[in-house]
Write an enzyme that holds these catalytic residues in place. Structure first.
Site, PDB file in Angstrom:
ATOM      1  CD  GLU A 125      40.258 175.605  38.073  1.00 14.42           C
ATOM      2  OE1 GLU A 125      40.288 175.239  39.395  1.00 14.42           O
ATOM      3  OE2 GLU A 125      41.335 175.335  37.368  1.00 14.42           O
TER       4      GLU A 125
ATOM      5  CG  ASP B 243      43.263 172.430  35.777  1.00 11.48           C
ATOM      6  OD1 ASP B 243      42.669 172.504  36.940  1.00 11.48           O
ATOM      7  OD2 ASP B 243      44.496 172.578  35.903  1.00 11.48           O
TER       8      ASP B 243
ATOM      9  CG  ASN C 139      48.548 177.046  33.194  1.00 21.76           C
ATOM     10  OD1 ASN C 139      48.790 178.148  32.477  1.00 21.76           O
ATOM     11  ND2 ASN C 139      49.056 176.888  34.213  1.00 21.76           N
TER      12      ASN C 139
ATOM     13  N   GLY D 119      35.988 184.882  42.240  1.00 21.48           N
ATOM     14  CA  GLY D 119      34.813 184.929  42.769  1.00 21.48           C
ATOM     15  C   GLY D 119      34.213 186.474  42.233  1.00 21.48           C
TER      16      GLY D 119
ATOM     17  CE  LYS E 146      43.022 182.783  38.790  1.00 21.05           C
ATOM     18  NZ  LYS E 146      42.717 183.570  40.036  1.00 21.05           N
TER      19      LYS E 146
ATOM     20  NE  ARG F  72      37.605 171.836  35.873  1.00 27.29           N
ATOM     21  CZ  ARG F  72      38.629 172.071  36.620  1.00 27.29           C
ATOM     22  NH1 ARG F  72      39.848 171.425  36.205  1.00 27.29           N
ATOM     23  NH2 ARG F  72      38.644 172.628  37.586  1.00 27.29           N
TER      24      ARG F  72
ATOM     25  CD  GLU G 174      47.060 186.092  30.557  1.00 25.57           C
ATOM     26  OE1 GLU G 174      47.914 186.222  29.511  1.00 25.57           O
ATOM     27  OE2 GLU G 174      45.626 186.043  30.594  1.00 25.57           O
TER      28      GLU G 174
ATOM     29  CD1 TRP H 214      50.172 167.983  38.727  1.00 29.90           C
ATOM     30  CD2 TRP H 214      50.993 166.195  40.040  1.00 29.90           C
ATOM     31  NE1 TRP H 214      50.134 168.337  40.092  1.00 29.90           N
ATOM     32  CE2 TRP H 214      50.541 167.162  40.836  1.00 29.90           C
ATOM     33  CE3 TRP H 214      51.616 165.134  40.490  1.00 29.90           C
ATOM     34  CZ2 TRP H 214      50.854 167.261  42.477  1.00 29.90           C
ATOM     35  CZ3 TRP H 214      51.797 164.827  41.838  1.00 29.90           C
ATOM     36  CH2 TRP H 214      51.242 166.054  42.767  1.00 29.90           C
TER      37      TRP H 214
END
Length: 507
Positions: free
Chosen positions: A262, A238, A153, A266, A241, A236, A194, A115
């Site tokens: 990330e 977060d 993001n 699946g 996508k 990494r 998005e 956050w």
């Protein structure tokens, strides 16, 4: 394969002699030294606030349900590097390090690090900028790598999305940097994924316009500075996508390190294309069938075997995927099963599969927290035991993987052959012809036993050692290997020549 190679014709010819499935590298970052160096790493993921305290306490209270800061620090990590390295890990992945919103929200405090409020300030709950630099330095003294979690993001707000005070943020301090407020309603609509917001009206997550050049330029300058200031080896990302794909190529270039995105999905047809924009992605396509296979004794290996094949077909470079069976977003495996044989098979499979293995802190102690926040326990309450069977297993499996890499620097570029996949047993073979490791996994459970025989690339009569039990066997005269599974235990066979003078099993 569907992607280009940077290997010469001669090199390809040579590689075909030593590996059944040589990896072909892409022209861009997958072939770069920054990304390639991570293939040989084994990553220990930790939640900074929950791993270790500066005061060294092993009794300080930490009720996960309270969702508060429990006192873990960068200095605490430094003090426990022996514990991590004792399991054979060569890299750690820590929580996001930047300043968070300070509020006690309806979902607690931002102890997890997702956050954001100010990307230019360090979260003082974890320590100082110098503490983070010291952590990086101490890791590098041990020839270990540092991966830092980051968020590109969104920011965060304690309250409804319609009430955000953007002036509180740094550097994105105007509404124009963010998409108009709308919650994601359709995960099958990529534009909705998005451009709309994660979160809800308890804690809203203002979604950045990463497709805008002013936003991407700020992030590119920031990430280059972050990596440089703290000598970071990998990142990494977060919620990868949820970010416009056009953002990543310049960001990857600016960062200059391995990026692990990330991509919480699946379907390999959805997940794998993200390797066109960043080095690697978290291997959710493998996670789900792996979980279903190892969480009980009822499922056959068919789904898991099929996914291995699908990933080889769909992904640009499976050796740069991040493999896991637990993380901070998913229930821990022991919350599904208490069968130690199943858990050990899952851990060993995860460590030996093609890709970069990631173990989530607490797996080595058998922690069993279910969904967030219960899966973010304080590790100090375990006393950092090194006698736990899972700790010892992880150490043994990392040891043979590291030995294979030491003996053959190309080991992690080879794709595994599936030698056997039937019923409740799967056998994988990886490595050069004279140094192949055969791993046998099952979901028979602690009371299960079975004998299987399958073809290998071992020579007839070749001496091999199960490095988990130190029992010696010999390949049959026809190069098959007969494996007797008892108590549902995994088996990892290495040629005796591979472990000679290594100390493994007293060789």
């Amino acid at each position: 394969m569907k992607f280009a190679t940077i290997l010469s014709t001669t090199a390809l010819a040579l590689s075909s002699l030593v590996a059944s499935k040589p990896i072909f590298l892409s022209k861009r970052d997958a072939g770069s030294s920054a990304a390639a160096a991570w293939r040989s790493e084994s990553i220990y993921q930790l939640v900074t606030d929950r791993f270790a305290r500066t005061d060294g306490s092993t009794s300080a209270t930490c009720n996960t349900g309270d969702r508060v800061y429990c006192g873990g620090t960068f200095q605490g990590i430094i003090d426990k590097l022996d514990y991590i390295q004792g399991m054979g890990f060569t890299a750690i992945w820590i929580s996001p390090v930047v300043e968070q919103i300070p509020d006690d929200t309806g979902y607690g405090y931002a102890y997890h690090g997702y956050w954001m409020k100010d990307i230019y300030a360090i979260n003082s709950n974890f320590g100082t900028a110098d503490d983070l630099k010291n952590l990086s330095n101490e890791l590098h003294k041990r020839n270990m790598k540092l991966m830092v979690d980051i968020v590109t993001n969104h920011y965060a707000w304690n309250g409804a999305g319609s009430s955000v005070a953007y002036s509180n943020y740094n550097p994105f301090n105007q509404q124009s940097y963010f998409h108009d407020y709308c919650l994601i309603t359709n995960y099958d609509d990529q534009t909705n994924v998005e451009d709309c917001w994660e979160g809800d009206n308890t804690v809203s997550l203002p979604d950045l316009r990463t497709e805008d050049s002013d936003v991407s330029s700020i992030f590119n300058l920031w990430v280059a500075e972050l990596v440089s200031n703290y000598s970071i080896d990998g990142l990494r990302i977060d919620s990868a996508k949820h970010v416009d794909e056009s953002f990543y190529p310049s960001f990857q270039s600016a960062a200059g390190v391995y990026l692990l995105g990330e991509v919480y999905d699946g379907d390999p047809a959805y997940t794998c294309p993200y390797q066109n924009y960043m080095s690697g992605v978290t291997n959710y396509p493998l996670y789900y069938p792996m979980l279903r296979f190892f969480q009980g004794t009822s499922n056959s290996v068919d789904e898991l075997n099929a996914m291995i094949s699908s990933l080889e077909s769909d992904c640009k470079d499976i050796t740069l995927l991040g493999n896991f069976i637990e993380n901070h977003d998913q229930p821990r495996l022991p919350s599904y099963t208490s069968d130690s044989a199943l858990i050990k098979n899952a851990i060993a499979f995860n460590l030996m599969s093609d890709g970069i293995p990631i173990i989530y802190y607490g797996q080595e102690q058998g922690y069993s927290g279910s969904s967030d926040p219960n899966n973010r326990e304080a590790l100090w309450l375990s006393g950092y035991s090194t006698s736990n069977g899972y700790y010892k297993l992880i150490s043994s499996v990392n040891q043979i993987r590291n030995q294979a890499i030491y003996k053959d620097s190309k080991y992690t570029t080879y794709w595994s052959d599936v030698l056997y996949a039937s019923g409740h047993v799967i056998a994988l073979q990886r490595g050069a012809d004279d140094q192949r490791i055969v791993s046998v996994f099952n979901n028979l459970g602690s009371s299960g036993s079975q004998t299987v025989t399958f073809s290998t690339k071992y020579s007839g009569g070749e001496k091999v050692v199960d490095v988990l039990t130190c029992q010696t066997s010999y390949a049959n005269s026809d190069s098959t290997l007969t494996v007797s599974i008892s108590g549902g235990a995994p088996r990892i066979y290495a040629p005796a020549s591979l472990i000679a003078n290594s100390g493994i099993c007293n060789f």
